[in-house]
Design an enzyme around this catalytic site. Structure first.
Site, PDB file in Angstrom:
ATOM      1  N   ILE A 262       0.870  -1.356   0.022  1.00  0.00           N
ATOM      2  CA  ILE A 262       0.059  -0.031   0.003  1.00  0.00           C
ATOM      3  C   ILE A 262       0.736   1.136  -0.035  1.00  0.00           C
ATOM      4  O   ILE A 262       2.125   1.113   0.398  1.00  0.00           O
ATOM      5  CB  ILE A 262      -1.077   0.107   1.187  1.00  0.00           C
ATOM      6  CG1 ILE A 262      -0.169  -0.094   2.678  1.00  0.00           C
ATOM      7  CG2 ILE A 262      -1.991  -1.184   1.181  1.00  0.00           C
ATOM      8  CD1 ILE A 262      -1.184   0.134   3.727  1.00  0.00           C
ATOM      9  N   ASP A 263       0.463   2.416  -0.569  1.00  0.00           N
ATOM     10  CA  ASP A 263       1.313   3.530  -0.686  1.00  0.00           C
ATOM     11  C   ASP A 263       1.988   3.901   0.695  1.00  0.00           C
ATOM     12  O   ASP A 263       1.364   3.727   1.718  1.00  0.00           O
ATOM     13  CB  ASP A 263       0.477   4.651  -0.941  1.00  0.00           C
ATOM     14  CG  ASP A 263      -0.097   4.599  -2.536  1.00  0.00           C
ATOM     15  OD1 ASP A 263       0.607   3.669  -3.362  1.00  0.00           O
ATOM     16  OD2 ASP A 263      -1.075   5.271  -3.126  1.00  0.00           O
ATOM     17  N   ASN A 264       3.162   4.538   0.688  1.00  0.00           N
ATOM     18  CA  ASN A 264       3.754   5.167   1.782  1.00  0.00           C
ATOM     19  C   ASN A 264       2.658   6.076   2.550  1.00  0.00           C
ATOM     20  O   ASN A 264       2.901   5.846   3.787  1.00  0.00           O
ATOM     21  CB  ASN A 264       5.114   5.780   1.386  1.00  0.00           C
ATOM     22  CG  ASN A 264       6.097   4.912   0.963  1.00  0.00           C
ATOM     23  OD1 ASN A 264       5.830   3.895   0.617  1.00  0.00           O
ATOM     24  ND2 ASN A 264       7.097   5.420   0.748  1.00  0.00           N
ATOM     25  N   ARG A 383      -7.077   6.807  -4.986  1.00  0.00           N
ATOM     26  CA  ARG A 383      -6.585   8.048  -4.823  1.00  0.00           C
ATOM     27  C   ARG A 383      -7.081   9.038  -6.104  1.00  0.00           C
ATOM     28  O   ARG A 383      -7.597  10.092  -6.236  1.00  0.00           O
ATOM     29  CB  ARG A 383      -5.266   8.508  -4.667  1.00  0.00           C
ATOM     30  CG  ARG A 383      -4.574   8.044  -3.103  1.00  0.00           C
ATOM     31  CD  ARG A 383      -3.332   7.668  -3.250  1.00  0.00           C
ATOM     32  NE  ARG A 383      -2.548   8.969  -3.382  1.00  0.00           N
ATOM     33  CZ  ARG A 383      -1.193   8.944  -3.740  1.00  0.00           C
ATOM     34  NH1 ARG A 383      -0.417   7.961  -3.268  1.00  0.00           N
ATOM     35  NH2 ARG A 383      -0.566  10.367  -3.631  1.00  0.00           N
TER      36      ARG A 383
END
Length: 471
Positions: A262-264, A383
């Protein structure tokens, strides 16, 4: 040997005309490249956003310490150790070298780049130093001097003397590998890539990692990942990651392994495998769509309940562009909004605590917490899709500026709902470049997005994250 010699002879003849990239893909010279401008790197690619030419045309000899220009103290900081972790990342610096005289890699890099041994040892420990047996092929933008030096290093008469590349193909000899030990011997002609300024993650040192462990089994660990951290190691930093710090917190001798990302800037549930075997098992479950993920998204505007469909441009770089209409070659993106409720916008104290960025959204009285079932798993999908719907995620400094620009003037999005009223006058490539320009930079720490639930095998394994940061 005839295989690789013939292959390199062909490369040299066709160097200027060929656009083929090798596995390393780096522009090559036998000299130092002071890459002080911004760069985006991974194991197989090297993209220069503002390419800087090599500073010298002479070989860097291990027994000669390069003279340091008077201006260098202002260009590069004084080097000591990689720890303690700095609060901000240094400007990118990546060096490309070819070993002129064989010896231990630590000794060569120290002398070639005028760096302290302790610092270079830290770089190797962090996984920030790579090698290839033979120089990768220069790109079409290479200078005549770079091409000349490449020809010298890859001349068949030179390669035939190296037993280490006997029987290897061009691609095999140019493949890059991490250097894992300071005493590794590198022979003359070996290519080195040194990430002098690894991307740092100070957030890793601020977290109580034991409190973020959701479950521990014989096969896997479930972690409530904090925002501002990487799940696994990056190209230039294997150490400052969730996998490493969770391993330490649990006292494991065998490192945990990443099974998905998953994104930072996203927090929430991630599964880390304890064995290579379970890592493969979990990858299979993802591939067979047996893993279900639910997200909480704090959107800046309300969203309708139901399935949202877009198509995402098949380019592996951010920002991700999406279209409401089908475009050939663009994969399907679908998510389902299960519920959407009005909540207060996070107060300034909370935003400051989690470094949530002010992206210029016009109304900050209320936000909208949405529960989302991710039906397809594309990078940045939630997003990008929410921003395309005019409801970007709070704190998303990459996608919210583009959403605001489209609110002001729908014509700026050539793939949006109003494109028929606002036809594209330029070709698609120009339109894409213009669309990308409206996006901002990647968030530094947190955005309003949490992987709140993960389950697999029809709910037999079910885990939930704690309360999201905005509650």
């Amino acid at each position: 040997m005839a295989t690789i010699a013939a292959g390199f002879a062909s490369i040299i003849v066709n160097l200027r005309a060929s656009n083929r990239r090798t596995l390393a893909g780096a522009p090559v010279s036998l000299v130092r490249s002071l890459a002080a401008s911004a760069h985006s790197l991974n194991n197989n690619n090297w993209t220069s956003l503002q390419r800087k030419r090599f500073q010298s045309s002479a070989l860097v000899s291990p027994d000669v310490t390069p003279s340091t220009p008077a201006a260098s103290p202002s260009r590069y900081p004084e080097y000591h150790r990689l720890l303690p972790c700095p609060s901000e990342n240094r400007p990118p610096r990546v060096e490309h070298l070819v070993v002129s005289v064989g010896g231990p890699v630590l000794e060569y890099v120290c002398k070639a780049l005028d760096l302290p041994p302790s610092y270079v040892a830290d770089l190797i420990h962090f996984g920030a130093v790579y090698y290839a047996l033979v120089c990768p092929e220069p790109p079409p933008t290479a200078t005549p001097e770079e091409i000349r030096i490449f020809k010298e290093a890859t001349a068949p008469s030179v390669l035939m003397k190296r037993s280490s590349i006997k029987g290897k193909t061009v691609r095999e000899a140019q493949k890059t590998f991490r250097i894992t030990h300071v005493n590794k011997f590198v022979e003359a002609g070996t290519y080195l890539r040194v990430h002098v300024h690894p991307k740092r993650s100070p957030r890793c040192y601020e977290i109580d990692w034991k409190s973020r462990i959701i479950a521990v089994t014989e096969s896997y660990v479930v972690l409530d990942k904090p925002a501002g951290t990487s799940v696994g190691g990056t190209t230039d930093n294997l150490i400052e990651s969730c996998a490493t710090f969770a391993t330490r917190a649990l006292g494991f001798t065998e490192p945990l392994k990443t099974t998905h990302q998953i994104d930072n800037c996203t927090e929430g549930c991630v599964v880390l495998a304890r064995t290579k075997e379970y890592c493969s098992v979990f990858h299979g479950k993802i591939r067979d769509k047996k893993v279900k993920k639910l997200y909480l998204a704090l959107a800046a505007a309300p969203l309708p309940v139901g399935v949202i469909t877009h198509y995402m441009r098949r380019v592996n770089m951010a920002p991700r562009l999406i279209s409401e209409e089908f475009i050939k070659g663009w994969p399907l993106c679908q998510l389902e909004v299960l519920e959407c409720k009005k909540v207060p916008w996070p107060n300034s104290v909370t935003e400051a605590k989690y470094c949530v960025e002010d992206c210029g959204w016009p109304s900050k009285d209320f936000a909208y917490e949405c529960k989302i079932n991710l039906l397809t798993g594309r990078t940045h999908q939630i997003r990008a899709q929410l921003a395309a719907c005019g409801a970007p995620i709070v704190g998303d400094s990459m996608y919210m500026p583009a959403a605001i620009a489209e609110m002001i003037s729908p014509a700026v999005n050539p793939f949006g709902k109003y494109k028929r009223q606002y036809p594209i006058e330029n070709d698609e490539a120009v339109s894409i470049q213009e669309r990308v320009a409206y996006h901002g930079k990647e968030p530094s720490v947190a955005i309003g997005l949490q992987a709140c639930q993960i389950s697999w095998d029809d709910g037999e394994h079910f885990y939930e994250a704690g309360s999201p940061w905005w509650r």
